[in-house]
Scaffold this motif. Structure first.
Motif, PDB file in Angstrom:
ATOM      1  N   VAL A  20       0.785  -1.246   0.103  1.00 50.93           N
ATOM      2  CA  VAL A  20      -0.175  -0.067  -0.142  1.00 50.93           C
ATOM      3  C   VAL A  20       0.821   1.150   0.110  1.00 50.93           C
ATOM      4  O   VAL A  20       1.855   1.324   0.979  1.00 50.93           O
ATOM      5  N   TYR A  21       0.702   2.004  -1.184  1.00 51.32           N
ATOM      6  CA  TYR A  21       1.488   3.254  -1.206  1.00 51.32           C
ATOM      7  C   TYR A  21       0.742   4.513  -1.405  1.00 51.32           C
ATOM      8  O   TYR A  21      -0.442   4.451  -1.881  1.00 51.32           O
ATOM      9  N   LEU A  22       1.375   5.595  -1.393  1.00 51.78           N
ATOM     10  CA  LEU A  22       1.083   6.857  -2.086  1.00 51.78           C
ATOM     11  C   LEU A  22       1.764   7.274  -3.062  1.00 51.78           C
ATOM     12  O   LEU A  22       3.172   7.179  -3.061  1.00 51.78           O
ATOM     13  N   ASP A  23       1.205   7.655  -4.318  1.00 45.15           N
ATOM     14  CA  ASP A  23       1.899   8.089  -5.315  1.00 45.15           C
ATOM     15  C   ASP A  23       2.101   9.590  -5.606  1.00 45.15           C
ATOM     16  O   ASP A  23       0.866  10.082  -5.778  1.00 45.15           O
ATOM     17  N   LEU A  24       2.914  10.234  -5.321  1.00 46.99           N
ATOM     18  CA  LEU A  24       2.953  11.790  -5.005  1.00 46.99           C
ATOM     19  C   LEU A  24       4.042  12.497  -5.955  1.00 46.99           C
ATOM     20  O   LEU A  24       5.160  11.718  -6.262  1.00 46.99           O
ATOM     21  N   SER A  25       3.580  13.475  -5.961  1.00 45.74           N
ATOM     22  CA  SER A  25       4.480  14.670  -7.029  1.00 45.74           C
ATOM     23  C   SER A  25       5.999  14.624  -6.271  1.00 45.74           C
ATOM     24  O   SER A  25       5.910  14.728  -4.855  1.00 45.74           O
ATOM     25  N   THR A  26       7.097  14.620  -6.852  1.00 47.14           N
ATOM     26  CA  THR A  26       8.339  15.132  -6.197  1.00 47.14           C
ATOM     27  C   THR A  26       8.236  16.315  -5.659  1.00 47.14           C
ATOM     28  O   THR A  26       8.948  16.940  -4.875  1.00 47.14           O
ATOM     29  N   LEU A  95       7.783   8.894  -4.742  1.00 45.26           N
ATOM     30  CA  LEU A  95       8.025  10.424  -5.001  1.00 45.26           C
ATOM     31  C   LEU A  95       8.384  10.195  -6.556  1.00 45.26           C
ATOM     32  O   LEU A  95       9.466   9.793  -7.115  1.00 45.26           O
ATOM     33  N   ASP A  96       7.421  10.644  -7.392  1.00 46.83           N
ATOM     34  CA  ASP A  96       7.481  10.776  -8.962  1.00 46.83           C
ATOM     35  C   ASP A  96       7.311  12.120  -9.524  1.00 46.83           C
ATOM     36  O   ASP A  96       6.432  12.551  -9.342  1.00 46.83           O
ATOM     37  N   SER A  97       8.570  12.293 -10.276  1.00 46.37           N
ATOM     38  CA  SER A  97       8.649  13.581 -11.183  1.00 46.37           C
ATOM     39  C   SER A  97       7.370  13.561 -12.230  1.00 46.37           C
ATOM     40  O   SER A  97       6.911  14.785 -12.486  1.00 46.37           O
ATOM     41  N   ASP A  98       6.716  12.393 -12.408  1.00 47.84           N
ATOM     42  CA  ASP A  98       5.590  12.490 -13.455  1.00 47.84           C
ATOM     43  C   ASP A  98       4.180  12.534 -12.514  1.00 47.84           C
ATOM     44  O   ASP A  98       3.105  12.550 -13.266  1.00 47.84           O
TER      45      ASP A  98
END
Length: 111
Positions: A20-26, A95-98
């Motif tokens: 389980v995770y959060l997908d967030l902007s960098t 932490l995803d730049s996209d």
């Protein structure tokens, strides 16, 4: 925006249970924090667009995300993101730049 909890598989994997995770902007951390994140207390897995960061669970003896824990002075925004993720039951943050999601109660940074 409001981040969405996701359950899924990502590599490297140490089992067959989705994480389980959060997908967030960098943008939820400063550029300096992102560059130095490999020195942070949590477990980090780099990828092409950012990093997976492990959300440390609390233990009976101490909270590894406590403000006075060693190493957090250089990562105040990351610490807040991880505490928020923990409160939602997430074990990881991507932490995803996209990525587009941010946490409305926390600052964002243009970099």
């Amino acid at each position: 925006s409001t981040p969405t909890l996701t359950a899924g598989m990502f590599s490297p994997r140490d089992g067959v249970t989705p994480r389980v995770y959060l997908d967030l902007s960098t943008a939820v951390v400063t550029k300096a924090e992102m560059v130095a994140i490999m020195q942070a207390p949590p477990r980090v897995i780099w990828h092409e667009f950012g990093a997976w960061v492990h959300v440390s669970p609390t233990s009976n003896d101490e909270d590894p995300l406590a403000e006075d824990s060693q190493g957090w002075a250089d990562f105040p925004n990351l610490r807040k993101v991880l505490l928020h993720a923990r409160s939602l039951g997430a074990g990881w943050v991507n932490l995803d730049s996209d990525g587009f999601d941010t946490i409305s109660t926390l600052p964002t940074f243009d970099w």
